[in-house]
Design an enzyme around this catalytic site. Structure first.
Site, PDB file in Angstrom:
ATOM      1  N   THR A 153       4.691  10.592  -0.349  1.00  0.00           N
ATOM      2  CA  THR A 153       5.751  11.247   0.423  1.00  0.00           C
ATOM      3  C   THR A 153       7.038  10.429   0.217  1.00  0.00           C
ATOM      4  OG1 THR A 153       4.944  10.107   2.414  1.00  0.00           O
ATOM      5  CG2 THR A 153       4.281  12.397   2.103  1.00  0.00           C
ATOM      6  N   LYS A 179      -1.624   6.183  -0.482  1.00  0.00           N
ATOM      7  CA  LYS A 179      -0.210   6.428  -0.260  1.00  0.00           C
ATOM      8  C   LYS A 179       0.139   5.858   1.099  1.00  0.00           C
ATOM      9  CE  LYS A 179       1.702   9.132   1.910  1.00  0.00           C
ATOM     10  NZ  LYS A 179       2.369   9.044   3.282  1.00  0.00           N
ATOM     11  N   THR A 190       1.583   6.065   8.156  1.00  0.00           N
ATOM     12  CA  THR A 190       0.838   7.201   7.594  1.00  0.00           C
ATOM     13  C   THR A 190       0.319   6.674   6.272  1.00  0.00           C
ATOM     14  OG1 THR A 190       2.296   8.714   8.622  1.00  0.00           O
ATOM     15  CG2 THR A 190       1.156   9.470   6.658  1.00  0.00           C
ATOM     16  N   GLU A 276       9.328   1.846   3.644  1.00  0.00           N
ATOM     17  CA  GLU A 276      10.539   2.646   3.503  1.00  0.00           C
ATOM     18  C   GLU A 276      11.793   1.785   3.539  1.00  0.00           C
ATOM     19  OE1 GLU A 276       8.850   6.844   5.316  1.00  0.00           O
ATOM     20  OE2 GLU A 276       9.800   5.416   6.672  1.00  0.00           O
ATOM     21  N   ASN A 402      14.473   7.712   7.730  1.00  0.00           N
ATOM     22  CA  ASN A 402      13.790   8.308   8.874  1.00  0.00           C
ATOM     23  C   ASN A 402      14.704   9.124   9.771  1.00  0.00           C
ATOM     24  OD1 ASN A 402      10.794   7.476   9.007  1.00  0.00           O
ATOM     25  ND2 ASN A 402      11.867   5.645   8.305  1.00  0.00           N
ATOM     26  N   SER A 407      14.737  16.984   7.442  1.00  0.00           N
ATOM     27  CA  SER A 407      15.771  17.819   6.841  1.00  0.00           C
ATOM     28  C   SER A 407      16.153  17.379   5.436  1.00  0.00           C
ATOM     29  CB  SER A 407      17.013  17.823   7.732  1.00  0.00           C
ATOM     30  OG  SER A 407      17.446  16.507   8.005  1.00  0.00           O
TER      31      SER A 407
END
Length: 407
Positions: A153, A179, A190, A276, A402, A407
């Site tokens: 992702t 992942k 996640t 991230e 994040n 969107s």
């Protein structure tokens, strides 16, 4: 044990495929399938979050009740979490479609999802993707790599590891992919992890080995302190190495656990380093603790500290933040006995001794902390136990990623 170039197709009998089903992403693959040519023993560990995604609930039932498993179907983009009976039904529909395409039993199929919470899966797209992948299954290295890419992702790199070892005169292989980049926190984070092996091993020992190993691997990483609804690690063993079946905790079991630990540790570290927005893997080793449990608590407290993570991003040897994080961990210790060292490929430097700063060079410390992987070693000087946790630095890009994830 030997480290080899490979992923989920490295063990005998395992095939993989991937496809662009258009579940959420318009310009990349977003579905993967792993298939064993023969039935497998299956083990699994799952999120501790009270809010559990439909695939977690479905897989827990299959791992516990099914005699054997032969396939795993994974999608990225939509998590199928907080989707009620409809979402659970889509897990069943996915398994039913895969079973029909692969000519196996429905309860021989596991499913996994990752992505946005609260959205329903476009089941027709999943079913079309299954049709495509069933025809393209391959045991090649490229098939494994593409499958690892398809489940990403916000990940920036695919994560794969494989090793071999000898058991009963046979070569046994363990290969895995995972992942994970955000919503990563100890207690199954996640993240999705899939580990395949051609070892012959009892289901009971397979589950015991996995359950024990996640405590020292996946449960020792943190990116942002958020434990996901979808965390899943699945371990499948098809026995095609033809080693004498491991049914007791003998030398072969020890070797298997060592291989499993290596695979899980390496892909766990890859997840932590690929947090991230991260620019560095941050490793925290606590040594000299009174017990392993206390060492784990202490190391995780530091690796989860937002202030410490920000200092690592700034290449700032702000050791007070580390001592502070150790102090609020809940573990009792004497702060006047703590030593702290920073290490990286650029060298090693002692920062504090007996709880007080030594005369060190800030410039040298900054140089050491500017590497893509840095380690803080905290010696509590109160015992012989140790533990290691992994995380990453905290950057501006974490907030950017994040803030507009949906969107």
């Amino acid at each position: 044990m030997k480290v080899i170039d490979g992923g989920v197709t490295a063990p005998k009998g395992f095939l993989a495929a991937s496809t662009a089903a258009g579940i959420k992403y318009k310009d990349r693959s977003d579905m993967a399938m792993i298939y064993s040519t023969v039935p497998c023993k299956a083990a699994g560990t799952f999120t501790t979050n009270v809010v559990k995604a439909a695939p977690v609930l479905y897989d827990k039932k299959i791992v516990t009740e099914s005699k054997s498993v032969q396939a795993v179907v994974v999608n990225a983009g939509i998590a199928n979490a907080c989707t009620g009976a409809e979402g659970f039904g889509y897990c069943e529909d996915t398994a039913k479609k895969a079973a029909a395409e692969l000519n196996i039993a429905e309860d021989a199929v596991l499913v996994a999802s990752t992505g946005v919470i609260g959205m329903q899966l476009p089941i027709q797209k999943l079913e079309s993707g299954i049709e495509v992948m069933a025809k393209e299954l391959s045991d090649t290295r490229e098939a494994a790599h593409q499958a690892a890419c398809a489940i990403m992702t916000t990940d920036t790199i695919s994560k794969e590891v494989a090793v071999t070892f000898e058991a009963g005169g046979k070569t046994v292989t363990v290969g895995g992919m995972c992942k994970g980049s955000g919503m990563i926190h100890p207690n199954m984070c996640t993240m999705l992890g899939f580990v395949m092996t051609d070892a012959a091993i009892s289901k009971e020992l397979l589950q015991e080995a996995l359950s024990a190993d996640v405590c020292d691997t996946y449960n020792m990483i943190s990116v942002d302190g958020d434990t996901s609804t979808n965390d899943t690690v699945l371990l499948l063993a098809n026995g095609m190495a033809e080693n004498p079946e491991i049914t007791e905790k003998n030398e072969d079991y020890r070797k298997f656990c060592e291989a499993l630990n290596y695979v899980n540790t390496e892909i766990a570290k890859m997840m932590a380093g690929d947090g991230e927005g991260a620019t560095a893997l941050f490793e925290v080793k606590v040594i000299g603790a009174k017990s392993k449990e206390e060492a784990k608590i202490l190391s995780k407290s530091v690796v989860c500290s937002s202030l410490t993570k920000a200092a690592i991003y700034g290449h700032d040897a702000n050791w007070g933040r580390i001592l502070c994080a150790l102090g609020y961990s809940g573990v009792e210790f004497d702060p006047e006995k703590v030593d702290l060292v920073f290490e990286s490929a650029a060298g090693s430097i002692q920062i504090i001794k007996n709880g007080i700063a030594v005369d060190y060079s800030e410039e040298e410390a900054t140089r050491i902390l500017s590497e893509p992987a840095v380690t803080a070693i905290a010696n509590m000087n109160q015992g012989n136990a140790e533990a290691t946790a992994w995380g990453c630095d905290l950057t501006y890009d974490y907030v950017k990623i994040n803030a507009d994830y949906r969107s």
